[in-house]
Motif scaffolding. Sequence first.
Motif, PDB file in Angstrom:
ATOM      1  N   GLU A 227      37.665  34.243  41.315  1.00  0.00           N
ATOM      2  CA  GLU A 227      38.256  34.500  42.615  1.00  0.00           C
ATOM      3  C   GLU A 227      39.690  34.002  42.593  1.00  0.00           C
ATOM      4  O   GLU A 227      39.976  32.948  42.024  1.00  0.00           O
ATOM      5  N   SER A 433      44.405  39.704  44.444  1.00  0.00           N
ATOM      6  CA  SER A 433      43.101  40.176  43.972  1.00  0.00           C
ATOM      7  C   SER A 433      43.183  41.521  43.274  1.00  0.00           C
ATOM      8  O   SER A 433      42.371  41.820  42.399  1.00  0.00           O
ATOM      9  N   LEU A 436      44.235  40.572  39.637  1.00  0.00           N
ATOM     10  CA  LEU A 436      43.688  39.355  39.062  1.00  0.00           C
ATOM     11  C   LEU A 436      43.137  39.580  37.666  1.00  0.00           C
ATOM     12  O   LEU A 436      43.441  38.839  36.728  1.00  0.00           O
TER      13      LEU A 436
END
Length: 592
Positions: A227, A433, A436
């Motif tokens: 994450e 994100s 990532l």
Amino acid sequence: MSSPLTGGRVPHPAVDMVDKSPENAGGFGSTLALDSGETDPWALPELKDTSQSWTELSVAGRVHRVVVGILKACGILGNLYLFICSLDILSSAFQLLGSKVAGDIMGDSPVLSNPVAGLVIGVLVTVLVQSSSTSSSIVVSMVASKLLTVRMSVPIIMGVNVGTSITSTLVSMAQSGDRDEFRRAFGGSALHSIFNWLTVLVLLPLESAASVLERLSGLVLGSAKLEPGAHAPDILKVLTEPLTHLIIQLDKDLIAGSASGNATNSSLIKRWCSTGTHSTTDSGTCGAVGCSEGNGTAPEDKLPCHHLFVNTTLTDLAVGLILLAGSLLVLCACLVLIVKLLNSVLRGRIAQVVRTLINADFPFPFGWLGGYLAILVATGMTFMAQSSSVFTAAIVPLMGVGVISMERAYPLFLGSNIGTTTTALLAALASPSNMLLDALQVALIHFFFNVAGILLWYVVPALRLPIPLAKKFGDVTARYRWVAIAYLLLSFLLLPLAAFGLSMAGSTVLASVGGPLLGLLLLVILINVLQQRRPFWLPHCLRSWAWLPRWLRSLEPWDHFFTSCCPCGAPTAASKEAHCYENPEVLASHPL
């Protein structure tokens, strides 16, 4: 037998080939020890303390020594701080001079499909911007923008790893005044470069054929749940930014934007800084690595930056040249002062204590653990400093003054390579994100590349080839100092530019020109090894290079040429470290 590195000279029979390092037992490299009583030029020098002992001093003398010691310690720390800041300013200067060119080079995707071209571009871009982190961010930006595939990014990452070693090479040039210090310092900087190049020579063909690093990084990402949100620490920047931000601040997002197709004609010099309140405006440019802070009209949530060039009318090129000249002047001055202070402090018992702590090994049979502990320590220190260039640039002067041996510096350099990749991994975790996975895969490729290099060239003592090669190269540059300039220009500029030009002509042209040259180089290396170890395996004509013109088998004609051009700083053949087999009379008395 003769060797191109020694100018085709024949070793004297009194010279024995012995290995002075226990870590290199059974290895390829060995150092030359002279029976006549000469010391090993790579042995750590004795820093004798000629001052009075503490018990012989009066009270006033003791107070004076303590005060002088404190002032010297403050001088070393202050010059080290300015030295690190000058490295940061030097990086900013190179970015102003070449970052847009670097972005344009990176943006040429058809050329990047060639692995050799990708490797060369990674070297050139890192040399231009003087920052492996900036080069890596450009690669991440292009991968996230789908302008570059992960497979195409692997050779570029390898080139970034090679290009970052230029900083330690530049730092070693400041110690060229003393021949012995220059031998150790330049040999240490070459040690870092040789390790990177040897790793590339093995892994680049393997990656082109089997995509090992790409698949390994993909497997790791596939088995992990990640994450975004982690942030890399900025320990060193917290200390240096109060000074460097008063001199120059750059908008680094524009550098990545030039490669990802979002380039603007704005100056890289930052004019508007954030007030701490995050909001999106239309004043900046948004690329794959985030939104840049605009340099145009003042946004509502921004305030003017405070540095010397915030309102300048000069171009980025002019500001870059000013910063380049100033940072190089400060860097060299600080380095000279650091070396002088270290030479005055590291004497007698103090030098012995420092050397014992740095070069210490575990007792038998766990002596081999010392090198791996050095790798871990260097990894942690590089992670804390968040800059491998700063760490390696600090190691090189210590090697020059004789505090750190070549055998101990080797694992420290390897640890710095690992440390800078761990910083990149945490920086990748802070990515948005939508990018990532791409950022993490590029960072993992960089990490596995350096780990593979350690497995290849350190785990097995007999395969620690960078150490003897760096020592031989240091001996050559100590005798012919112009070789250092030639190496710097050839390795990091001329040869990469030539390879890039051939790659622009197509893979066929690159293979037809580079293939025979590479084969010839490998053949010469093989013949030299056989001349030294198994001469009777060779035909009689190949047991010596005497049949070649002298300028092809010796550096003496080239040295005479450069000596005639620059007689003021040219070394002479009668220098104090000239070996017995370099004497013409000895050569005449021992024909092949």
